[in-house]
Motif scaffolding. Structure first.
Motif, PDB file in Angstrom:
ATOM      1  N   ILE A  42     -29.888 -14.449  25.658  1.00  0.00           N
ATOM      2  CA  ILE A  42     -30.348 -15.533  24.792  1.00  0.00           C
ATOM      3  C   ILE A  42     -29.428 -15.620  23.585  1.00  0.00           C
ATOM      4  CG2 ILE A  42     -32.253 -16.429  23.418  1.00  0.00           C
ATOM      5  CD1 ILE A  42     -34.134 -14.659  25.110  1.00  0.00           C
ATOM      6  N   TYR A  43     -28.935 -16.811  23.312  1.00  0.00           N
ATOM      7  CA  TYR A  43     -28.158 -17.071  22.106  1.00  0.00           C
ATOM      8  C   TYR A  43     -29.020 -17.951  21.218  1.00  0.00           C
ATOM      9  CZ  TYR A  43     -24.046 -18.209  19.207  1.00  0.00           C
ATOM     10  OH  TYR A  43     -23.157 -18.348  18.170  1.00  0.00           O
ATOM     11  N   THR A  44     -29.423 -17.416  20.065  1.00  0.00           N
ATOM     12  CA  THR A  44     -30.429 -18.088  19.255  1.00  0.00           C
ATOM     13  C   THR A  44     -30.236 -17.780  17.781  1.00  0.00           C
ATOM     14  OG1 THR A  44     -32.827 -18.473  19.088  1.00  0.00           O
ATOM     15  CG2 THR A  44     -32.103 -16.198  19.398  1.00  0.00           C
ATOM     16  N   ALA A  45     -31.030 -18.420  16.931  1.00  0.00           N
ATOM     17  CA  ALA A  45     -30.968 -18.182  15.490  1.00  0.00           C
ATOM     18  C   ALA A  45     -31.404 -16.751  15.169  1.00  0.00           C
ATOM     19  CB  ALA A  45     -31.865 -19.179  14.765  1.00  0.00           C
ATOM     20  N   GLU A  46     -30.771 -16.165  14.152  1.00  0.00           N
ATOM     21  CA  GLU A  46     -31.037 -14.773  13.769  1.00  0.00           C
ATOM     22  C   GLU A  46     -32.525 -14.531  13.517  1.00  0.00           C
ATOM     23  OE1 GLU A  46     -31.078 -10.892  12.656  1.00  0.00           O
ATOM     24  OE2 GLU A  46     -29.461 -11.973  13.696  1.00  0.00           O
ATOM     25  N   GLU A  47     -33.243 -15.517  12.991  1.00  0.00           N
ATOM     26  CA  GLU A  47     -34.661 -15.334  12.671  1.00  0.00           C
ATOM     27  C   GLU A  47     -35.508 -15.025  13.909  1.00  0.00           C
ATOM     28  OE1 GLU A  47     -32.930 -18.193   9.601  1.00  0.00           O
ATOM     29  OE2 GLU A  47     -32.797 -17.882  11.775  1.00  0.00           O
ATOM     30  N   ASN A  48     -34.978 -15.320  15.091  1.00  0.00           N
ATOM     31  CA  ASN A  48     -35.750 -15.135  16.318  1.00  0.00           C
ATOM     32  C   ASN A  48     -35.535 -13.778  16.985  1.00  0.00           C
ATOM     33  OD1 ASN A  48     -36.676 -17.787  16.059  1.00  0.00           O
ATOM     34  ND2 ASN A  48     -35.004 -18.617  17.291  1.00  0.00           N
ATOM     35  N   LEU A  59     -24.484 -18.570  11.025  1.00  0.00           N
ATOM     36  CA  LEU A  59     -23.606 -19.721  10.882  1.00  0.00           C
ATOM     37  C   LEU A  59     -22.982 -20.047  12.227  1.00  0.00           C
ATOM     38  CD1 LEU A  59     -21.829 -18.630   7.576  1.00  0.00           C
ATOM     39  CD2 LEU A  59     -23.785 -20.188   7.815  1.00  0.00           C
ATOM     40  N   TYR A  60     -22.455 -21.230  12.345  1.00  0.00           N
ATOM     41  CA  TYR A  60     -21.804 -21.622  13.589  1.00  0.00           C
ATOM     42  C   TYR A  60     -20.551 -20.779  13.794  1.00  0.00           C
ATOM     43  CZ  TYR A  60     -19.032 -24.386  16.855  1.00  0.00           C
ATOM     44  OH  TYR A  60     -18.261 -24.783  17.913  1.00  0.00           O
ATOM     45  N   ASP A  61     -20.463 -20.125  14.942  1.00  0.00           N
ATOM     46  CA  ASP A  61     -19.341 -19.246  15.251  1.00  0.00           C
ATOM     47  C   ASP A  61     -18.794 -19.652  16.620  1.00  0.00           C
ATOM     48  OD1 ASP A  61     -17.593 -17.218  15.957  1.00  0.00           O
ATOM     49  OD2 ASP A  61     -18.849 -15.611  15.159  1.00  0.00           O
ATOM     50  N   GLU A  72     -17.580 -16.761  19.021  1.00  0.00           N
ATOM     51  CA  GLU A  72     -18.665 -16.040  19.679  1.00  0.00           C
ATOM     52  C   GLU A  72     -19.250 -16.881  20.814  1.00  0.00           C
ATOM     53  OE1 GLU A  72     -21.723 -12.824  19.804  1.00  0.00           O
ATOM     54  OE2 GLU A  72     -19.582 -13.078  19.479  1.00  0.00           O
ATOM     55  N   LEU A  73     -19.423 -18.160  20.561  1.00  0.00           N
ATOM     56  CA  LEU A  73     -19.990 -19.038  21.586  1.00  0.00           C
ATOM     57  C   LEU A  73     -19.074 -19.115  22.799  1.00  0.00           C
ATOM     58  CD1 LEU A  73     -22.068 -21.070  22.596  1.00  0.00           C
ATOM     59  CD2 LEU A  73     -20.920 -22.834  21.240  1.00  0.00           C
ATOM     60  N   LEU A  74     -17.776 -19.249  22.592  1.00  0.00           N
ATOM     61  CA  LEU A  74     -16.842 -19.321  23.718  1.00  0.00           C
ATOM     62  C   LEU A  74     -16.840 -18.030  24.526  1.00  0.00           C
ATOM     63  CD1 LEU A  74     -13.802 -21.207  22.114  1.00  0.00           C
ATOM     64  CD2 LEU A  74     -15.697 -22.137  23.472  1.00  0.00           C
ATOM     65  N   ARG A  75     -16.988 -16.895  23.849  1.00  0.00           N
ATOM     66  CA  ARG A  75     -17.064 -15.609  24.560  1.00  0.00           C
ATOM     67  C   ARG A  75     -18.292 -15.568  25.471  1.00  0.00           C
ATOM     68  NH1 ARG A  75     -19.753 -11.052  24.341  1.00  0.00           N
ATOM     69  NH2 ARG A  75     -20.961 -11.678  22.509  1.00  0.00           N
ATOM     70  N   LEU A  76     -19.415 -16.056  24.965  1.00  0.00           N
ATOM     71  CA  LEU A  76     -20.641 -16.057  25.755  1.00  0.00           C
ATOM     72  C   LEU A  76     -20.536 -17.022  26.932  1.00  0.00           C
ATOM     73  CD1 LEU A  76     -23.264 -16.014  22.862  1.00  0.00           C
ATOM     74  CD2 LEU A  76     -22.634 -14.116  24.358  1.00  0.00           C
ATOM     75  N   GLU A 133     -26.771 -30.310  12.085  1.00  0.00           N
ATOM     76  CA  GLU A 133     -25.323 -30.314  12.288  1.00  0.00           C
ATOM     77  C   GLU A 133     -24.870 -29.063  13.024  1.00  0.00           C
ATOM     78  OE1 GLU A 133     -21.344 -31.667  12.083  1.00  0.00           O
ATOM     79  OE2 GLU A 133     -23.312 -32.642  11.978  1.00  0.00           O
ATOM     80  N   LYS A 134     -25.501 -27.929  12.722  1.00  0.00           N
ATOM     81  CA  LYS A 134     -25.168 -26.681  13.413  1.00  0.00           C
ATOM     82  C   LYS A 134     -25.485 -26.808  14.906  1.00  0.00           C
ATOM     83  CE  LYS A 134     -26.676 -22.987  11.436  1.00  0.00           C
ATOM     84  NZ  LYS A 134     -27.626 -21.924  11.007  1.00  0.00           N
ATOM     85  N   ALA A 135     -26.654 -27.360  15.212  1.00  0.00           N
ATOM     86  CA  ALA A 135     -27.034 -27.538  16.615  1.00  0.00           C
ATOM     87  C   ALA A 135     -26.070 -28.482  17.319  1.00  0.00           C
ATOM     88  CB  ALA A 135     -28.459 -28.061  16.700  1.00  0.00           C
ATOM     89  N   ARG A 136     -25.654 -29.534  16.620  1.00  0.00           N
ATOM     90  CA  ARG A 136     -24.718 -30.487  17.221  1.00  0.00           C
ATOM     91  C   ARG A 136     -23.404 -29.817  17.572  1.00  0.00           C
ATOM     92  NH1 ARG A 136     -20.398 -33.178  16.291  1.00  0.00           N
ATOM     93  NH2 ARG A 136     -20.143 -32.275  14.198  1.00  0.00           N
ATOM     94  N   LYS A 137     -22.904 -28.977  16.682  1.00  0.00           N
ATOM     95  CA  LYS A 137     -21.642 -28.283  16.943  1.00  0.00           C
ATOM     96  C   LYS A 137     -21.770 -27.339  18.138  1.00  0.00           C
ATOM     97  CE  LYS A 137     -19.869 -28.410  12.190  1.00  0.00           C
ATOM     98  NZ  LYS A 137     -19.527 -27.593  10.991  1.00  0.00           N
ATOM     99  N   ILE A 138     -22.895 -26.652  18.208  1.00  0.00           N
ATOM    100  CA  ILE A 138     -23.119 -25.733  19.328  1.00  0.00           C
ATOM    101  C   ILE A 138     -23.146 -26.499  20.641  1.00  0.00           C
ATOM    102  CG2 ILE A 138     -24.846 -24.235  20.407  1.00  0.00           C
ATOM    103  CD1 ILE A 138     -25.549 -23.236  17.598  1.00  0.00           C
ATOM    104  N   LEU A 139     -23.868 -27.618  20.658  1.00  0.00           N
ATOM    105  CA  LEU A 139     -23.964 -28.390  21.895  1.00  0.00           C
ATOM    106  C   LEU A 139     -22.603 -28.966  22.280  1.00  0.00           C
ATOM    107  CD1 LEU A 139     -25.754 -29.681  24.122  1.00  0.00           C
ATOM    108  CD2 LEU A 139     -25.780 -31.725  22.672  1.00  0.00           C
TER     109      LEU A 139
END
Length: 498
Positions: free
Chosen positions: A273-279, A297-299, A302-306, A323-329
């Motif tokens: 699971i890749y999720t917000a730290e609070e979870n 923060l958006y990384d 890290e996302l490309l590695r996953l 905006e963070k979610a948009r960048k991730i998607l």
């Protein structure tokens, strides 16, 4: 498989049977009437004071033939013609003459009365316009009658093509439909108006209709059984695939949990699971079997590695539309090279940035929108989608080269170059928050085991609905929760394995 035909395909089958196979239209009409009366007998319907209400088309001809069969038994049948006598087909006129030979009178219009059974034979599958004029009052009065209600082939007022109510519709307790189920009987609200549906074989040859590229079908249990992914004795967790679940923003840990848990219960070998730290803490407690990787923060690195780690990606549930979610998607869609499923907020972000649809490059992509999300993706109203959902979903899937799972009371699955299918499992107890997250996880878990997206969507949607049916049996209509669907998934699996 069960074919679900629309009005054009049924007409094509009728014409092929009559013109190419040499079966007389009147022969089909007699068989239709006989099958209706047989079902009435088998159900023990009250035939003491039957009333048959007929239109001027061949559906009305079926009705007149039914009335004749009942009259020949000595029943005092009240028969009404609500169509124009001058517009009656030749077959219908023939059935009217045969009926009159029994001494039965055919009355004009419709009069309410003390009937034990009302047979609706006004409109058949060819109805393509909204009901207006005197027909509205007739159907309304028929619906208000204190009698059992029976429809011939399709409740009058229901569209055979999409199940919509064409202004007003007859509310049947029982519908006998001929040869195969009409699409409008499988989709809501048509299914609700049809009551209990019986499909009767009257000898219509479906060969021509089956070759139609726009034919829709429903899988049956044996078809689902053939789709089951193989579980080999000499296997390990790596055999059954790695699912990357990108889900859950702050306060939305449940979406990530339901995605991941469902993927495991669907048979995936490993879920991250890749999720917000609070979870992090809550997910590690709820699902210790999952790997939990988090971000503040958006990384992108890290996302490309996953993404490189994963065999399947499931993205969108509860990620929000920030905006963070948009960048991730966006980074996911641009860089994923393995089968990918997009759900919920992922779809909403795509709807707000439709240029992302043009950048899709993955070969096996699944979208799982509900009606509102589909409305945003297509810029059509929900009513416009429902009134032509098969055309809408096929067009969308073909245009964007993906599998689309359009979630509704009857979920429809379409993929480029394939016939669309309708899932017939599931029930209203599943209308709860998180149910869609469970479905996405199940489909992703099946894709991880090597199933291509369309087959995973077909099997996953059935398992999801069947788990809902089993949960309702145990917990009732009101108390089923999304997590119950995952718990009862084992029962759905076991049924197919037996």
């Amino acid at each position: 498989m069960e074919y679900l035909v629309n009005s054009r395909q049924m007409k094509m089958a009728d014409q092929y049977t009559i013109q190419e196979k040499g079966v007389l239209s009147l022969t089909l009409m007699e068989r239709a009437a006989e099958s209706c009366v047989r079902v009435m007998d088998e159900l023990g319907m009250d035939l003491s004071r039957p009333c048959v209400v007929c239109g001027s088309g061949n559906n009305g001809g079926d009705g007149f033939a039914i009335a004749r069969l009942l009259a020949e038994r000595g029943k005092e049948v009240t028969v009404f013609l609500v169509g124009n006598s001058s517009s009656c087909t030749e077959e219908t006129k023939h059935q009217m003459r045969l009926l009159k030979e029994t001494g039965t009178q055919i009355l004009e219009g419709y009069e309410p009365g003390d009937y034990s059974l009302i047979v609706d034979a006004i409109f058949g599958v060819g109805l393509g316009r909204e009901i207006i004029g005197r027909y509205v009052q007739v159907i309304q009065q028929m619906n208000e009658a204190d009698a059992q209600k029976f429809s011939v082939d399709l409740p009058s007022g229901i569209s055979a093509d999409h199940g919509a109510v064409m202004g007003i519709a007859f509310q049947a307790d029982v519908t006998v439909t001929f040869q195969t189920t009409k699409l409008g009987l499988a989709l809501y609200p048509g299914k609700r108006y049809a009551g209990k549906v019986f499909v009767e074989d009257i000898g219509i040859d479906l060969t021509k209709a089956e070759k139609d590229s726009n034919l829709t079908y429903a899988y049956e249990r044996e078809d689902y059984r053939k789709l089951l992914p193989i579980r080999r004795a000499d296997s390990n967790k790596g055999t059954y695939g790695k699912v990357l679940v990108i889900a859950g923003s702050k306060g939305m840990a449940g979406a990530a949990y339901l995605n991941a848990y469902a993927a495991y219960m669907a048979g995936a070998g490993l879920v991250q699971i890749y999720t917000a730290e609070e979870n992090r803490v809550v997910l590690q407690q709820l699902l210790p079997e999952a790997i939990v990787t988090t971000y503040d923060l958006y990384d992108q690195g890290e996302l490309l590695r996953l993404l490189k780690w994963a065999d399947v990606v499931c993205v969108g549930s509860g990620i929000g539309t920030t905006e963070k979610a948009r960048k991730i998607l966006r980074a996911t869609l641009e860089n994923v090279r393995v089968p990918c499923l997009v759900d919920a907020d992922g779809l909403n972000l795509i709807a707000a940035h439709k240029k992302y649809l043009d950048a899709l490059s993955v070969d096996d992509l699944v979208f799982t929108p509900h009606m509102m999300e589909m409305s945003r993706l297509t810029d059509l109203t929900i009513e416009e989608i429902r009134s032509s959902r098969m055309d809408v979903i096929k067009s969308f899937a073909d245009q964007h080269r993906l599998t689309c799972v359009l979630k509704d009371a009857r979920t429809v699955i379409a993929s480029k170059g394939r016939k669309a299918s309708v899932n017939l499992s599931g029930n209203a107890s599943m209308a709860k928050a998180g149910s869609g997250d469970v479905l996405s996880g199940i489909i992703a878990g099946l894709m991880a085991q090597g199933m291509e997206g369309y087959q995973a969507a077909v099997l996953g949607t059935y398992l999801h609905g069947r788990a809902g049916d089993l949960a309702r049996e145990r917990k009732g209509t009101y108390s089923v929760m999304a997590r119950d669907l995952i718990e009862f998934l084992a029962g759905a699996w076991n049924e197919l394995e037996e």
